[in-house]
Scaffold this motif. Structure first.
Motif, PDB file in Angstrom:
ATOM      1  N   SER A  61       2.125  -7.390   2.734  1.00 48.34           N
ATOM      2  CA  SER A  61       2.203  -5.721   3.226  1.00 48.34           C
ATOM      3  C   SER A  61       3.627  -5.292   2.530  1.00 48.34           C
ATOM      4  N   SER A  62       3.596  -3.966   2.405  1.00 49.36           N
ATOM      5  CA  SER A  62       4.847  -3.487   1.900  1.00 49.36           C
ATOM      6  C   SER A  62       6.229  -4.026   2.524  1.00 49.36           C
ATOM      7  N   LEU A  85       8.232  -6.304   0.646  1.00 49.05           N
ATOM      8  CA  LEU A  85       8.919  -6.108  -0.592  1.00 49.05           C
ATOM      9  C   LEU A  85      10.282  -5.930  -0.542  1.00 49.05           C
ATOM     10  N   ASP A 144      11.335  -1.733  -4.027  1.00 42.92           N
ATOM     11  CA  ASP A 144       9.732  -1.442  -4.291  1.00 42.92           C
ATOM     12  C   ASP A 144       9.207  -1.275  -3.133  1.00 42.92           C
ATOM     13  N   LYS A 145       9.448  -1.208  -2.007  1.00 38.37           N
ATOM     14  CA  LYS A 145       8.541  -0.586  -0.669  1.00 38.37           C
ATOM     15  C   LYS A 145       8.602   0.919  -0.770  1.00 38.37           C
ATOM     16  N   VAL A 187       6.195   2.039  -3.438  1.00 36.90           N
ATOM     17  CA  VAL A 187       4.635   1.790  -2.999  1.00 36.90           C
ATOM     18  C   VAL A 187       4.341   2.698  -2.104  1.00 36.90           C
ATOM     19  N   LEU A 188       5.221   3.252  -1.120  1.00 38.36           N
ATOM     20  CA  LEU A 188       5.077   4.238  -0.075  1.00 38.36           C
ATOM     21  C   LEU A 188       4.973   5.757  -0.680  1.00 38.36           C
ATOM     22  N   ALA A 245       4.507   1.837  -9.530  1.00 41.36           N
ATOM     23  CA  ALA A 245       3.732   1.509  -8.553  1.00 41.36           C
ATOM     24  C   ALA A 245       2.422   2.322  -8.562  1.00 41.36           C
ATOM     25  N   THR A 281      -1.796  -1.333  -5.518  1.00 42.84           N
ATOM     26  CA  THR A 281      -2.058  -1.649  -4.295  1.00 42.84           C
ATOM     27  C   THR A 281      -3.333  -0.639  -3.533  1.00 42.84           C
ATOM     28  N   ILE A 301      -0.280  -6.157  -1.736  1.00 40.27           N
ATOM     29  CA  ILE A 301       0.191  -5.628  -3.036  1.00 40.27           C
ATOM     30  C   ILE A 301       0.243  -6.973  -4.189  1.00 40.27           C
TER      31      ILE A 301
END
Ligand code: THU
Length: 158
Positions: free
Chosen positions: A15-16, A19, A23-24, A27-28, A95, A135, A141
């Motif tokens: 999951s995020s 990360l 990076d998180k 991704v969000l 991402a 993702t 991811i």
């Protein structure tokens, strides 16, 4: 004659939360912008967030057209925008998040072949590997460092 083998390397994050903060966030942002895609024909939404060496983040999503081939993938819209506006900045991370309006799944998506070739172009230009985070709307991811892991033998003019 010689037999050769190419190895690819990738990481899976469940999951995020696993990360790094940087990076998180990316991704969000990719997931969030995917929800604004213009995808009335495929109902498949893709979002992308690019982190530049200046720490600027560029986001984009896929744009479709009634004349289907005229649409463009999220990744290429963001990559071309980055190169057009910040030609001297390096692309650190991209991402990519995809999801279908028709079927809820958190399967990660990976970029199409054309977008891989475009990522390769900028990686070669900047002489520094690009991190690619792939993702779905949630969940795991897949991460690679360097387009060679997604497109070995990419086309090069030299
Ligand atoms: N799409 C992307 O935006 N990125 C990809 O890497 C693959 C596909 C878009 C194009 C089209 O609008 C929709 O997803 C379905 O193919």
């Amino acid at each position: 004659m010689q037999n050769k083998k190419i190895e690819i390397n990738y990481c899976i994050y469940l999951s995020s939360e696993e990360l790094t903060e940087e990076d998180k966030k990316l991704v969000l942002q990719a997931r969030a912008i995917s929800l604004k895609a213009y995808a009335p024909y495929s109902q498949f939404r893709v979002g992308t967030a690019i982190l530049l060496s200046s720490n600027k983040v560029i986001v984009a999503n896929n744009q479709e057209n009634a004349s289907y081939p005229e649409g463009l993938c999220a990744e290429r819209i963001a990559l071309f925008y980055a190169s057009a506006n910040y030609p001297n900045k390096k692309i650190k991370t991209i991402a990519i998040a995809g999801n279908s309006e028709l079927q809820i799944t958190d399967n990660p998506i990976t970029p199409c072949g054309a977008c891989r070739q475009v990522i390769a172009e900028y990686e070669i230009k900047q002489k520094e590997k690009i991190k690619i985070l792939m993702t779905g709307i949630s969940g795991k991811i897949i991460a690679v460092k360097g387009i060679d892991n997604l497109l070995p033998f990419c086309f090069k003019m030299k």
